[in-house]
Design a protein around this motif. Structure first.
Motif, PDB file in Angstrom:
ATOM      1  N   VAL A 139       3.890 -22.229 -17.309  1.00 27.45           N
ATOM      2  CA  VAL A 139       2.460 -22.183 -17.146  1.00 27.45           C
ATOM      3  C   VAL A 139       2.331 -20.961 -16.431  1.00 27.45           C
ATOM      4  O   VAL A 139       2.904 -20.836 -15.166  1.00 27.45           O
ATOM      5  N   LEU A 140       1.482 -19.979 -16.917  1.00 28.64           N
ATOM      6  CA  LEU A 140       1.250 -18.721 -16.155  1.00 28.64           C
ATOM      7  C   LEU A 140      -0.132 -18.715 -15.634  1.00 28.64           C
ATOM      8  O   LEU A 140      -1.125 -19.070 -16.204  1.00 28.64           O
ATOM      9  N   GLY A 141      -0.285 -18.576 -14.421  1.00 22.92           N
ATOM     10  CA  GLY A 141      -1.625 -18.518 -13.616  1.00 22.92           C
ATOM     11  C   GLY A 141      -1.675 -17.903 -12.312  1.00 22.92           C
ATOM     12  O   GLY A 141      -0.748 -17.052 -12.012  1.00 22.92           O
ATOM     13  N   THR A 142      -2.888 -18.052 -11.555  1.00 17.55           N
ATOM     14  CA  THR A 142      -2.871 -17.347 -10.388  1.00 17.55           C
ATOM     15  C   THR A 142      -2.083 -17.817  -9.412  1.00 17.55           C
ATOM     16  O   THR A 142      -1.747 -19.240  -9.322  1.00 17.55           O
ATOM     17  N   LYS A 143      -2.133 -17.377  -8.412  1.00 15.52           N
ATOM     18  CA  LYS A 143      -1.446 -18.006  -7.029  1.00 15.52           C
ATOM     19  C   LYS A 143      -2.119 -19.215  -6.777  1.00 15.52           C
ATOM     20  O   LYS A 143      -1.188 -20.323  -6.428  1.00 15.52           O
ATOM     21  N   GLY A 144      -3.489 -19.289  -6.659  1.00 19.74           N
ATOM     22  CA  GLY A 144      -4.087 -20.649  -6.373  1.00 19.74           C
ATOM     23  C   GLY A 144      -3.884 -21.805  -7.275  1.00 19.74           C
ATOM     24  O   GLY A 144      -3.665 -22.810  -7.007  1.00 19.74           O
ATOM     25  N   THR A 145      -4.020 -21.364  -8.574  1.00 21.22           N
ATOM     26  CA  THR A 145      -3.957 -22.583  -9.546  1.00 21.22           C
ATOM     27  C   THR A 145      -2.190 -23.031  -9.509  1.00 21.22           C
ATOM     28  O   THR A 145      -2.017 -24.238  -9.344  1.00 21.22           O
ATOM     29  N   VAL A 146      -1.343 -22.363  -9.362  1.00 19.43           N
ATOM     30  CA  VAL A 146      -0.051 -22.512  -9.355  1.00 19.43           C
ATOM     31  C   VAL A 146       0.548 -23.394  -8.077  1.00 19.43           C
ATOM     32  O   VAL A 146       0.895 -24.300  -8.093  1.00 19.43           O
ATOM     33  N   GLN A 147      -0.203 -22.779  -6.876  1.00 23.41           N
ATOM     34  CA  GLN A 147      -0.079 -23.501  -5.713  1.00 23.41           C
ATOM     35  C   GLN A 147      -0.610 -25.073  -5.383  1.00 23.41           C
ATOM     36  O   GLN A 147      -0.048 -25.748  -4.885  1.00 23.41           O
ATOM     37  N   SER A 148      -1.714 -25.039  -6.323  1.00 23.91           N
ATOM     38  CA  SER A 148      -2.402 -26.393  -6.357  1.00 23.91           C
ATOM     39  C   SER A 148      -1.452 -27.595  -7.097  1.00 23.91           C
ATOM     40  O   SER A 148      -1.632 -28.543  -6.739  1.00 23.91           O
ATOM     41  N   GLY A 149      -0.722 -27.113  -7.750  1.00 24.03           N
ATOM     42  CA  GLY A 149       0.166 -27.939  -8.651  1.00 24.03           C
ATOM     43  C   GLY A 149      -0.629 -28.854  -9.698  1.00 24.03           C
ATOM     44  O   GLY A 149      -0.179 -29.990 -10.287  1.00 24.03           O
ATOM     45  N   SER A 150      -1.866 -28.496 -10.050  1.00 20.95           N
ATOM     46  CA  SER A 150      -2.761 -29.304 -10.761  1.00 20.95           C
ATOM     47  C   SER A 150      -2.147 -29.505 -12.472  1.00 20.95           C
ATOM     48  O   SER A 150      -2.265 -30.608 -12.728  1.00 20.95           O
ATOM     49  N   TYR A 151      -1.615 -28.349 -12.733  1.00 19.86           N
ATOM     50  CA  TYR A 151      -1.132 -28.596 -14.439  1.00 19.86           C
ATOM     51  C   TYR A 151       0.062 -29.625 -14.175  1.00 19.86           C
ATOM     52  O   TYR A 151       0.307 -30.422 -15.106  1.00 19.86           O
ATOM     53  N   VAL A 152       1.086 -29.218 -13.223  1.00 17.66           N
ATOM     54  CA  VAL A 152       2.232 -30.166 -12.969  1.00 17.66           C
ATOM     55  C   VAL A 152       1.657 -31.788 -13.115  1.00 17.66           C
ATOM     56  O   VAL A 152       2.221 -32.634 -13.776  1.00 17.66           O
ATOM     57  N   ILE A 153       0.774 -31.941 -12.112  1.00 19.73           N
ATOM     58  CA  ILE A 153      -0.003 -33.444 -11.982  1.00 19.73           C
ATOM     59  C   ILE A 153      -0.575 -34.020 -13.160  1.00 19.73           C
ATOM     60  O   ILE A 153      -0.192 -35.089 -13.642  1.00 19.73           O
ATOM     61  N   GLU A 154      -1.592 -33.099 -13.712  1.00 17.81           N
ATOM     62  CA  GLU A 154      -2.108 -33.664 -14.780  1.00 17.81           C
ATOM     63  C   GLU A 154      -1.382 -33.723 -16.282  1.00 17.81           C
ATOM     64  O   GLU A 154      -1.501 -34.657 -16.966  1.00 17.81           O
ATOM     65  N   ILE A 155      -0.510 -32.699 -16.509  1.00 16.98           N
ATOM     66  CA  ILE A 155       0.451 -32.707 -17.596  1.00 16.98           C
ATOM     67  C   ILE A 155       1.392 -34.070 -17.568  1.00 16.98           C
ATOM     68  O   ILE A 155       1.678 -35.062 -18.489  1.00 16.98           O
ATOM     69  N   GLU A 156       1.773 -34.464 -16.391  1.00 19.75           N
ATOM     70  CA  GLU A 156       2.697 -35.514 -16.053  1.00 19.75           C
ATOM     71  C   GLU A 156       1.784 -37.038 -16.485  1.00 19.75           C
ATOM     72  O   GLU A 156       2.381 -37.945 -16.954  1.00 19.75           O
TER      73      GLU A 156
END
Length: 274
Positions: free
Chosen positions: A121-138
């Motif tokens: 996942v390539l994103g902005t600092k804010g998106t990466v720090q939120s961990g949202s993709y890690v949480i949602e994909i899981e």
């Protein structure tokens, strides 16, 4: 019954136009209204509370324009504000209206693309720090491993029209190397920022052979089409005139000059104060 209205599409700046472009291509019959909060962009480096307050103000503006459905076509707003708005504000503001983001529909589908079970996942600092993709994909694909890389220079490269320069090559190569240093098993790379499709050709040029690159526009558009079919109570309140209107909180001249690169054709915006 409440008056019908257009579908609202929001971003902190221009990037959401890459999502709107795909939505209009797949669902051309509907009316759309786009708002770029350019005066307060970028959101990516701002705190959760600030992004939440800004996004809520913009959602309230959309509701005042008659929108029954608002799409946060901004990964940072989706990561930092969407859940709070859905859980804490909608019931008081407009219980019959809906606000959706771009992270959930992308996370739902990404497992269909990876063969190795490793996604970048390539994103902005804010998106990466939120961990949202890690949480949602899981949630949807618990066996998929997610590796992230923040790319803080990519949005400025795009917004300053430097995305076709050698300087862009340097930063793209740097962050791809950082990503694949985490795992060589990554076979699918997601552009988790709506600006990044403008860098697509350069990213593909530096991407290791056999890796695939995904941008969000088509996935989000297909998800919206499915959502409208499943929720006739929302769909019936969306007007169908095939018209798109554009608004910005900053200079309309600047917005119109930049917007064509993201949207694929010229637009004429209006200024709005929030």
């Amino acid at each position: 019954m409440a008056d019908k209205g257009p579908i609202g599409v929001f971003d902190s700046g221009y990037g959401g136009l890459t999502v709107l472009k795909e939505i209009v291509a797949q669902l051309p019959a509907y009316d759309y209204i786009y708002l770029g909060d350019n005066a307060r962009a970028p959101y990516g480096t701002r705190s959760f509370e600030t992004v939440y307050q800004y996004t809520l103000q913009c959602v309230e503006w959309f509701f005042r324009q008659g929108c029954h459905l608002v799409i946060l076509a901004c990964n940072t707003a989706s990561a930092k504000a969407l859940r709070s708005i859905q859980q804490n504000d909608l019931q008081q503001l407009a219980p019959g209206k809906r606000v959706l983001g771009v992270i959930r529909p992308t996370s739902e589908r990404i497992g269909e693309y990876t063969r190795s079970g490793s996604v970048g996942v390539l994103g902005t600092k804010g998106t990466v720090q939120s961990g949202s993709y890690v949480i949602e994909i899981e949630k949807f694909h618990p066996a998929v491993k997610v590796y992230q890389e923040a790319c803080p220079m990519w949005v400025p490269l795009v917004e300053n029209n430097e995305y076709e320069t050698e300087g862009a090559d340097y930063f793209i190569q740097k962050h791809l190397q950082n990503l694949f240093a985490q795992s060589e098993e990554i076979d699918t790379v997601l552009l988790a920022c709506t600006h990044y499709p403008l860098l697509r050709s350069k990213i593909e040029a530096h991407l290791p052979q056999g890796k695939q690159l995904l941008s969000q526009g088509e996935i989000v558009a297909a998800s919206l089409q499915d959502y409208l079919q499943r929720h006739p109570e929302i769909e019936s309140n969306c007007t169908k005139g095939g018209k798109a209107s554009f608004y910005t909180t900053d200079s309309t001249e600047d917005f119109d000059n930049h917007a064509s690169r993201f949207y694929g054709k010229q637009v004429r915006s209006e200024h709005v104060n929030l």
